[in-house]
Design a protein around this motif. Structure first.
Motif, PDB file in Angstrom:
ATOM      1  N   ASN A  13     -31.182  13.258  10.204  1.00 11.38           N
ATOM      2  CA  ASN A  13     -31.741  11.922   9.906  1.00 11.38           C
ATOM      3  C   ASN A  13     -33.093  11.710  10.598  1.00 11.38           C
ATOM      4  O   ASN A  13     -34.009  11.094  10.042  1.00 11.38           O
ATOM      5  CB  ASN A  13     -30.744  10.843  10.339  1.00 11.38           C
ATOM      6  CG  ASN A  13     -29.520  10.795   9.446  1.00 11.38           C
ATOM      7  OD1 ASN A  13     -29.582  11.213   8.277  1.00 11.38           O
ATOM      8  ND2 ASN A  13     -28.422  10.278   9.982  1.00 11.38           N
ATOM      9  N   SER A  42     -36.599  10.914   8.762  1.00 10.80           N
ATOM     10  CA  SER A  42     -37.396   9.738   9.129  1.00 10.80           C
ATOM     11  C   SER A  42     -38.821  10.133   9.512  1.00 10.80           C
ATOM     12  O   SER A  42     -39.794   9.466   9.148  1.00 10.80           O
ATOM     13  CB  SER A  42     -36.721   9.007  10.293  1.00 10.80           C
ATOM     14  OG  SER A  42     -37.522   7.937  10.747  1.00 10.80           O
ATOM     15  N   THR A  43     -38.924  11.255  10.245  1.00 10.36           N
ATOM     16  CA  THR A  43     -40.248  11.710  10.674  1.00 10.36           C
ATOM     17  C   THR A  43     -41.066  12.195   9.479  1.00 10.36           C
ATOM     18  O   THR A  43     -42.275  11.988   9.413  1.00 10.36           O
ATOM     19  CB  THR A  43     -40.122  12.822  11.715  1.00 10.36           C
ATOM     20  OG1 THR A  43     -39.306  12.378  12.805  1.00 10.36           O
ATOM     21  CG2 THR A  43     -41.490  13.207  12.262  1.00 10.36           C
ATOM     22  N   ASP A  99     -40.769  11.012   6.504  1.00  7.82           N
ATOM     23  CA  ASP A  99     -41.221   9.765   5.842  1.00  7.82           C
ATOM     24  C   ASP A  99     -42.457   9.206   6.554  1.00  7.82           C
ATOM     25  O   ASP A  99     -43.397   8.718   5.919  1.00  7.82           O
ATOM     26  CB  ASP A  99     -40.095   8.734   5.871  1.00  7.82           C
ATOM     27  CG  ASP A  99     -38.949   9.099   4.930  1.00  7.82           C
ATOM     28  OD1 ASP A  99     -39.201   9.901   4.003  1.00  7.82           O
ATOM     29  OD2 ASP A  99     -37.849   8.570   5.118  1.00  7.82           O
ATOM     30  N   THR A 100     -42.447   9.288   7.878  1.00 11.21           N
ATOM     31  CA  THR A 100     -43.602   8.823   8.648  1.00 11.21           C
ATOM     32  C   THR A 100     -44.833   9.656   8.336  1.00 11.21           C
ATOM     33  O   THR A 100     -45.942   9.127   8.180  1.00 11.21           O
ATOM     34  CB  THR A 100     -43.306   8.893  10.158  1.00 11.21           C
ATOM     35  OG1 THR A 100     -42.201   8.058  10.467  1.00 11.21           O
ATOM     36  CG2 THR A 100     -44.516   8.470  10.967  1.00 11.21           C
ATOM     37  N   LYS A 105     -41.516   1.170  15.770  1.00 11.50           N
ATOM     38  CA  LYS A 105     -42.269   2.202  15.074  1.00 11.50           C
ATOM     39  C   LYS A 105     -43.501   1.571  14.442  1.00 11.50           C
ATOM     40  O   LYS A 105     -43.541   0.388  14.142  1.00 11.50           O
ATOM     41  CB  LYS A 105     -41.415   2.841  13.991  1.00 11.50           C
ATOM     42  CG  LYS A 105     -40.194   3.580  14.502  1.00 11.50           C
ATOM     43  CD  LYS A 105     -39.417   4.158  13.338  1.00 11.50           C
ATOM     44  CE  LYS A 105     -38.176   4.885  13.820  1.00 11.50           C
ATOM     45  NZ  LYS A 105     -37.406   5.444  12.691  1.00 11.50           N
TER      46      LYS A 105
END
Length: 578
Positions: free
Chosen positions: A402, A406-407, A409-410, A529
């Protein structure tokens, strides 16, 4: 003294002869002159004894009679306040035959009031009383031929002929002299102001501040004027109002229009060809000048000057001057205004070059920050998670997966923002067009979010990057909001601008963060974030479209109740959608 057989008359005898023609039948017994001649000395002088029939036989009488009639200055002989005789120059000046001037008074040849507000009759009576002490010199307004008021210098010299008092009034038209003096003073004042304006253009950091100085100086120089300064770019079809100063009497509501068309006449003359416009609104048939009907007055002329701000053939804007009570700008004023326009244009160009250089450096630093911090940080997180993933099992393995997702996506968001910044830099105002606002907002709303939005039908000037504003605003509301985050969107469509208000019920933004919220690297809260450039992009795009963005509390004074972002854009509802 003898010259070519001609003997100059004796000065004392000349005095007697000059006064003899005032009343030919009388002999001079005394005269009071500016030099203060002694009466007894004159009576004792044998030269003062002129034969009683001198008017018929003495050649010197005719000599001074000729001087009287041929004098270029007006000479009036007064008895009390009444004119008894006038020379030819007086007749030409007043437009009345000299013999018709007899019987009138100086006040009859003057306006009812003098410039200081005193009655001409009262003031003349007061000045005539002063002549007892000797000659009196003063300024006066006379009504000359054609009913034109002229500025004159008058000298009243008291004389006594026999037992009768007389006054000799010498009148000299000094209107050209005063006008020339005022013109020199005006030009000197204009040059001083020009220097002030040029200094401001080259010393003020912000072009808006420098233009404000220019407008203030011009408003001081030209009374009863409306001064507006517009700024444009080479690829734009409109000029936008930057500064407005002053007002026209009776037209307090007129502060200049927000936009001018640069491709339509007469403005194309200025913005396309770089030529100034100087004209006068003297009737309603003057065409093309925006707002002329608002300031038109059939009884009062209004001078108009539209001067390009030009540098190296590039038009950066214009100075627009509307001056009531003037029939136009003279050649010297026009020349200086054109030069001012060139100086300002050059200063704007220099400022633009400085701004472009600064923007380029800022962009380079921004990309470097993204590369060094955000991209490098994403790589480190992914790398670390992959190392943990090799030995991880169960929940730990799922957590690593996960985190990697998420990273990634960043990283995708980083790429999207970089590409958007690049597009902002490469795009121009000419690419903007009328864009329906509702569809842009609806496409940017994230799925699964509680959004309250009522379509408005508003149309704004923008391009395909407009969605970036709403994407970042909605993303921030979700990112920093609570589990049941809500967003409320309202739109107000005014005549010239559209206002979009986006409210959320998140934790709000502190007053300290509000002041620097749109800086490129600010993150709200250390544990949250964020790339720190989302709101910077919002601000950059809003300015690109000629609008603005700001933040306030959703509930005034209660920052913990959520935030409200207020975005303004230029309305295009009157434009044809393409």
């Amino acid at each position: 003294m003898q010259t070519a057989g001609f003997r100059y008359p004796d000065p004392v005898k000349c005095i007697g002869t000059l006064q003899n023609f005032f009343t030919p039948e009388e002999r001079i017994s005394s005269i009071i002159l500016e030099q203060g001649s002694d009466r007894e000395d004159l009576e004792a002088s044998p030269e003062c004894s002129i034969p009683a029939d001198a008017s018929g036989r003495d050649p010197e009488y005719f000599f001074f009679e000729e001087i009287f009639e041929s004098s270029p200055e007006c000479i009036l002989i007064l008895e009390g306040e009444t004119i008894t005789r006038a020379n030819a120059a007086s007749g030409e000046f007043f437009g009345i035959a000299p013999d018709k001037l007899a019987g009138k008074t100086p006040a009859d040849l003057s306006p009812a009031m003098q410039p200081d507000g005193e009655s001409s009759c009262v003031r003349m009576e007061r000045l005539l009383l002063k002549r007892i002490r000797g000659p009196v010199k003063f300024g006066w307004i006379h009504i000359a031929a054609g009913g034109i008021e002229r500025k004159t210098e008058v000298i009243l010299t008291p004389v006594r002929v026999g037992r009768h008092s007389r006054i000799m009034a010498n009148i000299r038209d000094i209107t050209p002299l005063i006008d020339a003096r005022q013109k020199v003073q005006s030009q000197y004042r204009l040059l001083q102001m020009t220097n002030t304006m040029i200094m401001a253009m080259h010393t003020e950091e912000k072009i808006e501040d420098a233009l404000a100085v220019v407008a203030d100086e011009l408003n001081t120089l030209f009374e009863n004027s409306l001064i507006t300064i517009y700024i444009t770019s080479p690829d734009s079809e409109e000029a936008h109002l930057a500064v407005s100063r002053g007002e026209l009497p009776g037209h307090r509501e007129s502060q200049g229009h927000n936009r001018l068309p640069t491709t339509q006449e007469p403005y194309a003359t200025v913005y396309q060809r770089g030529d100034p416009i100087f004209c006068e609104i003297h009737n309603s048939r003057v065409s093309g000048i925006i707002g002329k009907n608002e300031i038109y007055n059939p009884d009062i002329p209004t001078a108009v000057g539209i001067i390009p701000l030009i540098s190296d053939g590039t038009i950066h804007g214009s100075i627009n001057i509307f001056t009531q009570g003037r029939e136009g700008f003279d050649a010297d004023e026009q020349s200086l205004l054109v030069n001012i326009g060139r100086e300002i244009g050059g200063a704007i160009r220099s400022g633009m070059m400085r701004d472009e250089l600064k923007a380029t450096n800022d962009l380079a630093h921004l990309f470097l920050d993204i590369l060094v911090h955000d991209v490098n940080n994403a790589h480190m997180i992914i790398g670390g998670s992959l190392e943990l993933l090799k030995d991880a099992e169960g929940e730990e393995k799922e957590s690593c997966v996960n985190l990697i997702r998420s990273t990634l996506d960043t990283a995708a968001e980083i790429h999207q923002n970089v590409m958007m910044i690049r597009s902002i830099r490469e795009g121009g105002e000419k690419s903007q067009r009328p864009v329906p606002l509702d569809a842009v907002i609806q496409r940017a709303i994230p799925p699964g979010i509680n959004v309250h939005f009522e379509p408005s039908g508003a149309v704004v000037y923008a391009d395909e990057l407009l969605s970036g504003i709403f994407y970042n605003l909605f993303s921030n509301a979700v990112k920093y909001g609570c589990a049941d985050a809500g967003i409320w969107i309202s739109i107000r469509d005014d005549m010239d601008e559209v206002t979009v208000t986006i409210e959320d019920n998140g934790p709000g933004i502190s007053d300290t963060d509000k002041e620097q919220l749109f800086s490129r690297n600010l993150r709200i809260g250390s544990k949250k974030k964020g790339l720190g450039i989302g709101l910077y992009i919002c601000m950059t795009l809003a300015r690109r479209y000629g609008g603005s963005i700001r933040v306030t509390d959703r509930v005034a004074g209660c920052q913990e109740e959520g935030s409200a972002f207020i975005l303004t854009l230029r309305s295009a509802r009157d434009a044809t959608l393409k």
